[in-house]
Design a protein around this motif. Structure first.
Motif, mmCIF file in Angstrom:
data_model
loop_
_atom_site.group_PDB
_atom_site.id
_atom_site.type_symbol
_atom_site.label_atom_id
_atom_site.label_comp_id
_atom_site.label_asym_id
_atom_site.label_seq_id
_atom_site.Cartn_x
_atom_site.Cartn_y
_atom_site.Cartn_z
ATOM 1 N N ALA A 36 41.424 9.668 86.311
ATOM 2 C CA ALA A 36 41.006 8.748 85.248
ATOM 3 C C ALA A 36 40.805 9.462 83.918
ATOM 4 O O ALA A 36 40.976 8.865 82.860
ATOM 5 C CB ALA A 36 39.730 8.024 85.643
ATOM 6 N N GLY A 37 40.496 10.745 83.952
ATOM 7 C CA GLY A 37 40.190 11.469 82.731
ATOM 8 C C GLY A 37 41.303 12.359 82.212
ATOM 9 O O GLY A 37 41.087 13.134 81.289
ATOM 10 N N ILE A 38 42.483 12.259 82.794
ATOM 11 C CA ILE A 38 43.575 13.143 82.385
ATOM 12 C C ILE A 38 44.579 12.363 81.538
ATOM 13 O O ILE A 38 44.821 11.180 81.777
ATOM 14 C CB ILE A 38 44.251 13.796 83.617
ATOM 15 C CG1 ILE A 38 45.075 14.992 83.224
ATOM 16 C CG2 ILE A 38 45.043 12.805 84.407
ATOM 17 C CD1 ILE A 38 45.477 15.870 84.400
ATOM 18 N N ARG A 39 45.118 13.020 80.527
ATOM 19 C CA ARG A 39 46.104 12.358 79.667
ATOM 20 C C ARG A 39 47.401 12.119 80.445
ATOM 21 O O ARG A 39 47.729 12.864 81.357
ATOM 22 C CB ARG A 39 46.420 13.227 78.448
ATOM 23 C CG ARG A 39 45.276 13.366 77.482
ATOM 24 C CD ARG A 39 45.644 14.167 76.246
ATOM 25 N NE ARG A 39 46.238 15.449 76.590
ATOM 26 C CZ ARG A 39 47.422 15.879 76.094
ATOM 27 N NH1 ARG A 39 48.070 15.172 75.236
ATOM 28 N NH2 ARG A 39 47.897 17.036 76.466
ATOM 29 N N GLN A 40 48.138 11.103 80.062
ATOM 30 C CA GLN A 40 49.364 10.735 80.759
ATOM 31 C C GLN A 40 50.380 11.881 80.759
ATOM 32 O O GLN A 40 51.087 12.092 81.731
ATOM 33 C CB GLN A 40 49.983 9.495 80.120
ATOM 34 C CG GLN A 40 51.181 8.968 80.857
ATOM 35 C CD GLN A 40 51.726 7.697 80.230
ATOM 36 O OE1 GLN A 40 51.253 7.241 79.196
ATOM 37 N NE2 GLN A 40 52.715 7.127 80.852
ATOM 38 N N ARG B 132 39.852 13.398 89.172
ATOM 39 C CA ARG B 132 40.350 13.781 87.844
ATOM 40 C C ARG B 132 41.318 12.795 87.210
ATOM 41 O O ARG B 132 41.525 12.844 85.997
ATOM 42 C CB ARG B 132 41.059 15.130 87.959
ATOM 43 C CG ARG B 132 40.125 16.262 88.301
ATOM 44 C CD ARG B 132 40.849 17.565 88.532
ATOM 45 N NE ARG B 132 41.830 17.825 87.486
ATOM 46 C CZ ARG B 132 42.846 18.678 87.639
ATOM 47 N NH1 ARG B 132 43.015 19.318 88.762
ATOM 48 N NH2 ARG B 132 43.696 18.878 86.652
#
Length: 53
Positions: free
Chosen positions: A27-31, A25
């Motif tokens: 790579a696809g999660i917002r900071q 997950r």
């Protein structure tokens, strides 16, 4: 790596399940939502999903 595994164990989280989910997950999660991947947050989310099912 040892620190990540021990942190998961100290928080009563299966290290293998946690690391596999985090690596899938991250790579696809917002900071701004990275805190959700911490073991203690992950455990709460996983238990909420299990109760809903």
């Amino acid at each position: 790596m040892a620190t990540l595994i021990m942190t998961a164990k100290l928080n009563d989280v299966d290290p293998l399940a946690w690391l596999a989910d985090v690596l899938a997950r991250i790579a696809g999660i917002r900071q701004g939502r990275l805190h959700e991947l911490l073991p203690w947050e992950w455990k709460c989310a996983a238990s909420a999903i299990a109760q809903a099912a």
